[in-house]
Design an enzyme around this catalytic site. Structure first.
Site, PDB file in Angstrom:
ATOM      1  N   MET A   1       2.777   6.449   0.086  1.00 17.36           N
ATOM      2  CA  MET A   1       2.040   5.187   0.208  1.00 17.36           C
ATOM      3  C   MET A   1       2.040   4.713   1.655  1.00 17.36           C
ATOM      4  SD  MET A   1       3.061   3.366  -3.361  1.00 17.36           S
ATOM      5  CE  MET A   1       4.703   4.003  -3.328  1.00 17.36           C
TER       6      MET A   1
ATOM      7  N   SER B   1       4.152   9.242   3.563  1.00 13.19           N
ATOM      8  CA  SER B   1       2.722   9.312   3.875  1.00 13.19           C
ATOM      9  C   SER B   1       2.481   9.531   5.366  1.00 13.19           C
ATOM     10  CB  SER B   1       2.067   7.993   3.451  1.00 13.19           C
ATOM     11  OG  SER B   1       0.816   7.832   4.068  1.00 13.19           O
TER      12      SER B   1
ATOM     13  N   TYR C   1      -2.633  13.943   5.634  1.00 16.49           N
ATOM     14  CA  TYR C   1      -4.080  13.750   5.670  1.00 16.49           C
ATOM     15  C   TYR C   1      -4.595  14.634   6.785  1.00 16.49           C
ATOM     16  CZ  TYR C   1      -4.230   9.497   2.775  1.00 16.49           C
ATOM     17  OH  TYR C   1      -4.175   8.609   1.740  1.00 16.49           O
TER      18      TYR C   1
ATOM     19  N   THR D   1      -3.294  15.845   0.745  1.00 11.76           N
ATOM     20  CA  THR D   1      -4.142  14.975  -0.090  1.00 11.76           C
ATOM     21  C   THR D   1      -5.609  15.343   0.113  1.00 11.76           C
ATOM     22  OG1 THR D   1      -2.534  13.198  -0.064  1.00 11.76           O
ATOM     23  CG2 THR D   1      -4.801  12.576  -0.536  1.00 11.76           C
TER      24      THR D   1
ATOM     25  N   ARG E   1     -12.786  -0.571  -1.000  1.00 11.98           N
ATOM     26  CA  ARG E   1     -11.893  -1.524  -1.683  1.00 11.98           C
ATOM     27  C   ARG E   1     -12.335  -2.941  -1.325  1.00 11.98           C
ATOM     28  NH1 ARG E   1      -8.001   2.362  -0.479  1.00 11.98           N
ATOM     29  NH2 ARG E   1      -7.028   1.038   1.078  1.00 11.98           N
TER      30      ARG E   1
ATOM     31  N   LYS F   1      -2.842  17.399  -3.608  1.00  9.25           N
ATOM     32  CA  LYS F   1      -2.859  16.165  -4.400  1.00  9.25           C
ATOM     33  C   LYS F   1      -4.271  15.604  -4.458  1.00  9.25           C
ATOM     34  CE  LYS F   1      -0.838  11.467  -4.198  1.00  9.25           C
ATOM     35  NZ  LYS F   1      -1.844  10.583  -3.621  1.00  9.25           N
TER      36      LYS F   1
ATOM     37  N   HIS G   1      -5.692   8.838  -6.831  1.00  8.51           N
ATOM     38  CA  HIS G   1      -5.248   7.933  -5.779  1.00  8.51           C
ATOM     39  C   HIS G   1      -5.035   6.517  -6.341  1.00  8.51           C
ATOM     40  CE1 HIS G   1      -5.263   8.732  -1.276  1.00  8.51           C
ATOM     41  NE2 HIS G   1      -4.878   7.476  -1.284  1.00  8.51           N
TER      42      HIS G   1
ATOM     43  N   ASP H   1      -0.079  11.582 -11.158  1.00  9.12           N
ATOM     44  CA  ASP H   1       0.185  10.157 -10.949  1.00  9.12           C
ATOM     45  C   ASP H   1      -1.069   9.368 -11.289  1.00  9.12           C
ATOM     46  OD1 ASP H   1      -1.624   9.864  -8.789  1.00  9.12           O
ATOM     47  OD2 ASP H   1      -0.053  10.039  -7.283  1.00  9.12           O
TER      48      ASP H   1
ATOM     49  N   GLY I   1      -1.218   5.314 -12.672  1.00 12.59           N
ATOM     50  CA  GLY I   1      -1.081   4.514 -13.883  1.00 12.59           C
ATOM     51  C   GLY I   1       0.286   4.560 -14.538  1.00 12.59           C
ATOM     52  N   ILE I   2       1.263   5.222 -13.928  1.00 13.13           N
ATOM     53  CA  ILE I   2       2.603   5.274 -14.548  1.00 13.13           C
ATOM     54  C   ILE I   2       3.282   3.913 -14.367  1.00 13.13           C
ATOM     55  CG2 ILE I   2       4.912   6.317 -14.446  1.00 13.13           C
ATOM     56  CD1 ILE I   2       2.958   8.393 -15.410  1.00 13.13           C
ATOM     57  N   ARG I   3       3.512   3.209 -15.466  1.00 17.30           N
ATOM     58  CA  ARG I   3       4.164   1.896 -15.402  1.00 17.30           C
ATOM     59  C   ARG I   3       5.322   1.764 -16.389  1.00 17.30           C
ATOM     60  NH1 ARG I   3       1.260   2.280 -11.841  1.00 17.30           N
ATOM     61  NH2 ARG I   3      -0.405   0.908 -11.110  1.00 17.30           N
TER      62      ARG I   3
ATOM     63  N   GLY J   1       3.935   5.492  -7.954  1.00 17.99           N
ATOM     64  CA  GLY J   1       3.221   4.860  -6.846  1.00 17.99           C
ATOM     65  C   GLY J   1       3.504   3.375  -6.790  1.00 17.99           C
ATOM     66  N   ARG J   2       2.513   2.570  -7.230  1.00 14.26           N
ATOM     67  CA  ARG J   2       2.658   1.113  -7.115  1.00 14.26           C
ATOM     68  C   ARG J   2       3.935   0.595  -7.768  1.00 14.26           C
ATOM     69  NH1 ARG J   2      -2.778   1.853  -8.222  1.00 14.26           N
ATOM     70  NH2 ARG J   2      -4.307   0.954  -6.783  1.00 14.26           N
TER      71      ARG J   2
HETATM   72  C1  LIG Z   1      -0.853   0.850  -1.006  1.00 15.08           C
HETATM   73  C2  LIG Z   1      -1.085   2.284  -1.320  1.00 15.08           C
HETATM   74  C3  LIG Z   1      -1.141   3.196  -0.284  1.00 15.08           C
HETATM   75  C4  LIG Z   1      -1.348   4.561  -0.561  1.00 15.08           C
HETATM   76  N1  LIG Z   1      -1.357   5.448   0.466  1.00 15.08           N
HETATM   77  C5  LIG Z   1      -1.484   6.768   0.196  1.00 15.08           C
HETATM   78  C6  LIG Z   1      -1.381   7.706   1.244  1.00 15.08           C
HETATM   79  O1  LIG Z   1      -1.168   7.367   2.391  1.00 15.08           O
HETATM   80  N2  LIG Z   1      -1.526   9.029   0.910  1.00 15.08           N
HETATM   81  C7  LIG Z   1      -1.753   9.449  -0.383  1.00 15.08           C
HETATM   82  O2  LIG Z   1      -1.878  10.647  -0.631  1.00 15.08           O
HETATM   83  N3  LIG Z   1      -1.836   8.559  -1.382  1.00 15.08           N
HETATM   84  C8  LIG Z   1      -1.693   7.248  -1.124  1.00 15.08           C
HETATM   85  N4  LIG Z   1      -1.723   6.349  -2.151  1.00 15.08           N
HETATM   86  C9  LIG Z   1      -1.888   6.830  -3.530  1.00 15.08           C
HETATM   87  C10 LIG Z   1      -0.527   7.130  -4.169  1.00 15.08           C
HETATM   88  O3  LIG Z   1       0.086   8.234  -3.578  1.00 15.08           O
HETATM   89  C11 LIG Z   1      -0.666   7.435  -5.657  1.00 15.08           C
HETATM   90  O4  LIG Z   1      -1.594   8.471  -5.833  1.00 15.08           O
HETATM   91  C12 LIG Z   1      -1.127   6.213  -6.458  1.00 15.08           C
HETATM   92  O5  LIG Z   1      -0.503   5.044  -5.976  1.00 15.08           O
HETATM   93  C13 LIG Z   1      -0.794   6.427  -7.937  1.00 15.08           C
HETATM   94  O6  LIG Z   1      -1.324   5.387  -8.715  1.00 15.08           O
HETATM   95  P1  LIG Z   1      -0.431   4.154  -9.260  1.00 15.08           P
HETATM   96  O7  LIG Z   1       0.018   3.422  -8.044  1.00 15.08           O
HETATM   97  O8  LIG Z   1      -1.394   3.360 -10.066  1.00 15.08           O
HETATM   98  O9  LIG Z   1       0.698   4.716 -10.050  1.00 15.08           O
HETATM   99  C14 LIG Z   1      -1.515   4.989  -1.896  1.00 15.08           C
HETATM  100  C15 LIG Z   1      -1.442   4.061  -2.927  1.00 15.08           C
HETATM  101  C16 LIG Z   1      -1.218   2.724  -2.660  1.00 15.08           C
HETATM  102  C17 LIG Z   1      -1.117   1.757  -3.810  1.00 15.08           C
END
Ligand SMILES: Cc1cc2nc3c(=O)[nH]c(=O)nc-3n(C[C@H](O)[C@H](O)[C@H](O)COP(=O)(O)O)c2cc1C
Length: 388
Positions: free
Chosen positions: A82, A110, A133, A159, A168, A255, A279, A310, A312-314, A333-334
């Site tokens: 993230m 990240s 990236y 990724t 967004r 990914k 994502h 990943d 939606g995992i909560r 993730g979140r």
């Molecule tokens: C704030 C934020 C920043 C993210 N930054 C990246 C990133 O830099 N590289 C990447 O591959 N995924 C990034 N992601 C996606 C996460 O790796 C992951 O795929 C995603 O958060 C999973 O969904 P979830 O948060 O609903 O579980 C980011 C997600 C969030 C919420």
């Protein structure tokens, strides 16, 4: 606010993060692309999976440990990469990485993190993976890989679902930028969150530490969407992937895959893992939910490499569902981000603890004492491709 131990679910942590953070920051973490249909679909897809629990099995002492890309972890979790997490809590990346290390699961740093490859290795330790990236500047991209290899990162996660930045609209409407740029519009938002403001003033503005010296990173105040569009290489293709495979000495995962035909072709390239993801609904709005894409991808891969998922995992039970659908592990993730934004490292640890405890309980209630016992038999509706 009451103690973090009073947060009993990821949604509790999310609510705390929403109260603590300025709206622009919360929306950046929480939001998805355009109408947020995929963001919502990710949750719905997990909610719609129904389980058929076994009975009369000894579940006195469940074992959550799991193999993840050939290595043992304390649970089938990986912290997903993230970017920009430090705008929620100074040092957020180190805090989450330490929480992952304490639990005994891999942490993925990240490219767009607010802590450098080297800082995470020295301050957090644990099992580290680096998310890449592909930037327009190939020499810079390769230097990042060399730094990650030198710092002992055990895997590279490339990724693929961000050829350009997703649209967004919460960020656009909020006038949200990183680095944070106080404007009339955002100043009131920041000042009405004094605890967050004080912490930011004390620790200073976080920066994209891995991108120091990168030409595309110097435009302070540009929106994240604009910055991403400037820096990413949308011409990255199959040939370029092969070059990354040839250059990276360690384990390599990709990914952001959701198609079976892509998965089938990727399985011929000597990769170490494939990560189904959209994502977190932040890129293509309208993309299939990860949990819906997973069975076809698993079927196409035919055991040639592990599949992670990943988006939606909560809940711990979501992890059982993901594994029953064929994943080897899930990306958090979140869920971890809400935790760190609510209470720093203690909050990140709380998030991982909540998910672990929920997983343990779900395994007991499903009659599956080990991770290896979780399989498609648990599903009320077998995925069409796996029925035969
Ligand atoms: C704030 C934020 C920043 C993210 N930054 C990246 C990133 O830099 N590289 C990447 O591959 N995924 C990034 N992601 C996606 C996460 O790796 C992951 O795929 C995603 O958060 C999973 O969904 P979830 O948060 O609903 O579980 C980011 C997600 C969030 C919420």
């Amino acid at each position: 606010m009451s103690r973090i131990s009073q947060a009993h679910s990821i949604e509790d942590l999310r609510r705390r993060a929403r109260i603590r953070l300025p709206r622009g920051v919360f929306d950046f973490f929480d939001g998805g692309a355009e109408d947020e249909n995929t963001l919502a679909a990710n949750r719905r897809a997990f909610e719609n999976v129904r389980l058929l629990p076994h009975v009369l099995r000894n579940v006195a002492d469940p074992d959550l440990s799991a193999q993840i890309i050939g290595m043992r972890a304390a649970a089938p979790f990986v912290v997903a990469p993230m970017g920009a997490a430090g705008i929620g809590w100074p040092g957020a990346d180190v805090a989450i990485a330490r929480a992952a290390s304490r639990l005994g699961i891999p942490y993925v740093l990240s490219t767009a993190a607010t802590a450098s490859i080297e800082r995470i290795a020295s301050e957090a330790g644990g099992r580290l993976w680096f998310q890449l990236y592909v930037l327009r500047d190939l020499a810079f991209t390769e230097a990042l890989m060399a730094r990650a290899a030198a710092a002992g990162y055990e895997a590279l996660v490339l990724t693929l679902d961000m050829a350009v930045g997703g649209k967004r609209e919460r960020d656009i409407r909020n006038g949200f930028t990183v680095p944070l740029a106080p404007r009339w519009r955002t100043a009131a938002d920041f000042m009405t969150h004094p605890m967050w403001c004080l912490r930011m003033l004390r620790h200073g503005q976080p920066s994209f530490e891995n991108l120091q010296g990168f030409a595309g990173s110097s435009h302070a105040g540009t929106s994240i969407v604009a910055r991403a569009a400037q820096s990413l290489d949308p011409s990255f293709d199959w040939g370029a992937l092969q070059r990354i495979r040839d250059k990276w000495p360690g384990r390599l995962l990709v990914k952001g895959v959701c198609r079976a035909d892509d998965a089938d072709r990727l399985a011929t390239l000597g990769l170490d893992g494939l990560w189904v993801s959209n994502h977190g609904g932040r890129q293509l709005d309208g993309s299939v939910a990860s949990a819906e894409a997973l069975p076809d991808v698993v079927h196409a891969v035919r055991g040639r490499m592990p599949v992670l998922i990943d988006s939606g995992i909560r809940r711990g039970v979501d992890v059982v569902k993901a594994l029953a659908l064929g994943a080897q592990a899930v990306g958090i993730g979140r869920a971890a981000l809400y935790g760190v934004a609510a209470a720093g490292q203690a909050g990140a640890e709380r998030a991982l603890m909540i998910l672990s405890e929920e997983l343990r309980r779900a395994m007991q209630l499903c009659g599956t004492p080990t991770i290896g016992d979780i399989d498609a038999q648990l599903l009320q509706v077998q995925p069409a491709r796996q029925r035969s």
